[in-house]
Scaffold this motif. Structure first.
Motif, short mmCIF file in Angstrom:
data_model
loop_
_atom_site.label_atom_id
_atom_site.label_comp_id
_atom_site.label_asym_id
_atom_site.label_seq_id
_atom_site.Cartn_x
_atom_site.Cartn_y
_atom_site.Cartn_z
N CYS A 137 0.82 -1.26 0.05
CA CYS A 137 0.09 0.05 0.09
C CYS A 137 1.02 1.24 0.08
CB CYS A 137 -0.81 0.20 1.25
SG CYS A 137 -2.14 -1.16 1.34
N GLY A 138 0.31 2.26 -0.72
CA GLY A 138 1.01 3.52 -0.73
C GLY A 138 0.24 4.50 0.47
N ASN A 139 0.36 5.66 0.31
CA ASN A 139 -0.14 6.70 1.03
C ASN A 139 -1.33 7.42 0.28
OD1 ASN A 139 1.89 6.29 3.37
ND2 ASN A 139 3.27 7.63 2.39
N PHE A 140 -2.25 7.88 1.08
CA PHE A 140 -3.37 8.54 0.57
C PHE A 140 -3.04 9.77 0.15
CE2 PHE A 140 -6.15 5.27 2.10
CZ PHE A 140 -7.41 5.25 1.34
N GLN A 141 -3.45 10.26 -0.97
CA GLN A 141 -3.07 11.75 -1.62
C GLN A 141 -4.38 12.10 -2.13
OE1 GLN A 141 -0.37 13.50 -0.77
NE2 GLN A 141 0.87 11.84 -0.12
N GLU A 142 -5.06 13.29 -1.77
CA GLU A 142 -6.18 13.67 -2.56
C GLU A 142 -7.31 12.91 -2.58
OE1 GLU A 142 -5.23 15.16 -6.36
OE2 GLU A 142 -3.67 16.81 -5.60
#
Length: 558
Positions: A103-108
């Protein structure tokens, strides 16, 4: 502590606790590792095997424990436990029950994830997929746009609904910064608009994003410049490292590279690595002083390197070993032969308007044919590996492939679709050294036949991979006409070729090689459309297989 303080903290040099701005410890606790605080004032931390988040007092923010934790973005944090990756809320509660491979990080409000099949896509804050498509890689969203990478390693931009922003695909691509994105095509790096257009015609080896209308770029000759948003040079930071006449001179002796590698292959030098100069010379039964000079030339070509008295393969040179099974070793001998037998006659080929069918390989010796076929099979294998077989291919029953390159493609298709049967057509010499396994022979037949004559078989899928460029237009029109006549109802012809472009020189050297070797040529898209029309065929779909090869799907005009 007030909400203000977390913004004014930093990780201590030891990495085990946090400091206030004035250097005072934020809390008395010490951890194995801590990272920066993020909104809402929580920081990733770990003790021994446990990972979690801590508040401004250095206390765990929840009871759960994980294998890895990362910072909060948009109020959510990526974590990993024994079952996989997912996101949590500040209280440690799972955002969704699914586990991902990464998983990555939430952006927008959107986040990149990788599922169990290694496919990438974005999810929303409810854990739902943001769009139906899946990719080989996806990046973060910025200003509603993200970069995605397809199975062929090509990149484009999508919007938050998963729609293609401009529909153009590039070798590499960056997010937009102040209206421009860095992009790389076959010629090099440049800046791109949101409409998918190059801001200027130049290409660079390196470049930076625009900073208040200016960007630092590096040219192929080493010159370092600052350009404006029109692509005009406004400052020279460094002169060219490579003087033009020296670069031109190096181009003139390019045959040194071909003949150096071909000589090492012919003398079986690569079979005797690693080893000292003495050992390699002894095993090759060659004079030590001459072998050393050859090895040093290979060193300059970054094929081998010298360390602790021994010669070793570089990563680049590993493609030449083991020599007997390396298609690149065979290619080195083949290109050396082409240099002697074809390129030296290029002036006459350019002076003449005479058109001739492919002949160089047809009259080659058995040893030359062996090298040619080994090299061609290797190139074909790499080409096919880059092609993702469309789902529609399951509906094909009978296949015809033309030329030696089609051999590998037919074999891989038959392995993929057990219900299919295939015929390989071509001049008799292309079947040299070609054997079929007993199980493959039941569905795969070799048939010597001039494809310039009416074809003896019919099929609903005809493969023409990198073959039509060996002929001039008149012969290509003949082959296409015979292919159309051999098509069963609703059948399709699949042409795989490199296309020339008006605004790009890529492929022009290969085009010149084809002129020298067989009077063939690479073609522009409009030339293909003209040849197809002449043969009563129409182009129904075109896509990129690699940055240097296009797939043209063709059917008979109704």
């Amino acid at each position: 502590m007030s909400q203000f303080h977390w913004r004014n903290t930093r990780v201590a040099p030891s990495g085990t606790f946090h400091l206030l701005e004035e250097g005072k410890a934020l809390y008395p606790h010490r951890f194995s590792q801590v990272w920066k605080y993020h909104e809402p004032g929580l920081a990733p931390a770990r003790n021994d095997q446990d990972a979690f988040h801590i508040d401004l007092r250095g206390q765990p923010a929840y009871l759960h424990r994980f294998l890895e934790t990362f910072g909060f973005y948009d109020g959510l944090a990526a974590v990993r436990d024994a079952q996989g990756w997912f996101h949590i809320k500040p209280n440690g509660e799972m955002l969704y029950p699914i586990r991902y491979e990464w998983c990555g990080n939430f952006q927008e409000g959107l986040c990149p994830v990788k599922d169990q099949s290694n496919a990438y896509f974005h999810i929303d804050r409810n854990g739902n997929t943001a769009y139906p498509q899946k990719y080989s890689y996806v990046g973060d969203f910025k200003d509603g746009i993200a970069v995605v990478c397809n199975e062929n390693g090509l990149h484009t931009h999508i919007d938050s609904a998963g729609r293609l922003l401009h529909g153009k695909w590039f070798i590499d691509l960056d997010i937009f910064h102040k209206g421009f994105a860095r992009a790389q095509d076959e010629r090099g790096w440049f800046h791109l608009t949101k409409q998918g257009r190059a801001v200027y015609p130049q290409r660079y080896t390196k470049l930076e994003p625009f900073y208040n209308g200016a960007a630092r770029v590096e040219q192929a000759n080493g010159e370092l410049l600052v350009i404006n948003t029109n692509g005009q040079a406004v400052t020279q930071l460094r002169s060219a490292i490579h003087i033009p006449w020296q670069t031109l001179s190096a181009d003139m002796v390019g045959f040194w590279r071909t003949e150096t590698i071909a000589t090492a292959v012919k003398l079986k030098i690569f079979n005797n690595l690693p080893g000292t100069t003495e050992e390699i010379a002894s095993r090759s039964n060659l004079p030590k002083s001459r072998v050393e000079r050859l090895l040093r030339a290979l060193w300059e070509l970054d094929v081998v390197y010298f360390k602790d008295a021994d010669w070793h393969f570089t990563l680049k040179g590993q493609g030449l070993a083991p020599q007997e099974h390396s298609f690149l070793a065979a290619a080195a001998r083949m290109w050396s032969d082409v240099n002697v037998h074809a390129w030296r006659h290029l002036p006459n080929a350019i002076r003449s308007n005479t058109i001739s069918a492919p002949s160089f390989k047809a009259h080659a010796s058995d040893d030359q044919l062996h090298d040619y076929h080994q090299a061609l099979d290797g190139y074909a294998y790499e080409d096919f590996s880059a092609w993702q077989i469309p789902h529609s291919w399951q509906f094909h029953q009978k296949l015809i492939g033309v030329g030696r390159t089609a051999k590998i493609w037919l074999e891989r298709l038959l392995q993929h679709f057990p219900h299919q049967q295939a015929v390989l057509l071509g001049e008799e010499y292309i079947f040299k050294d070609l054997t079929l396994s007993p199980e493959m022979a039941q569905r795969y037949r070799l048939q010597a036949h001039s494809v310039l004559q009416a074809w003896p078989q019919k099929a609903d899928a005809i493969l023409l991979p990198r073959i039509l460029h060996y002929w001039p237009n008149q012969e290509v029109a003949q082959v296409l006409t015979h292919a159309r006549q051999a098509l069963l109802e609703n059948g399709k012809i699949y042409i795989f070729e490199m296309l020339l472009k008006d605004d790009c020189p890529n492929g022009s050297l290969l085009d010149l090689n084809l002129l020298a070797e067989s009077s063939g040529k690479l073609r522009f898209l409009n030339e293909w459309q003209s040849l197809l029309s002449e043969s009563k065929l129409e182009l129904i779909e075109m896509s990129s297989i690699t940055p240097w090869m296009q797939s043209l799907i063709v059917q008979a005009i109704a």
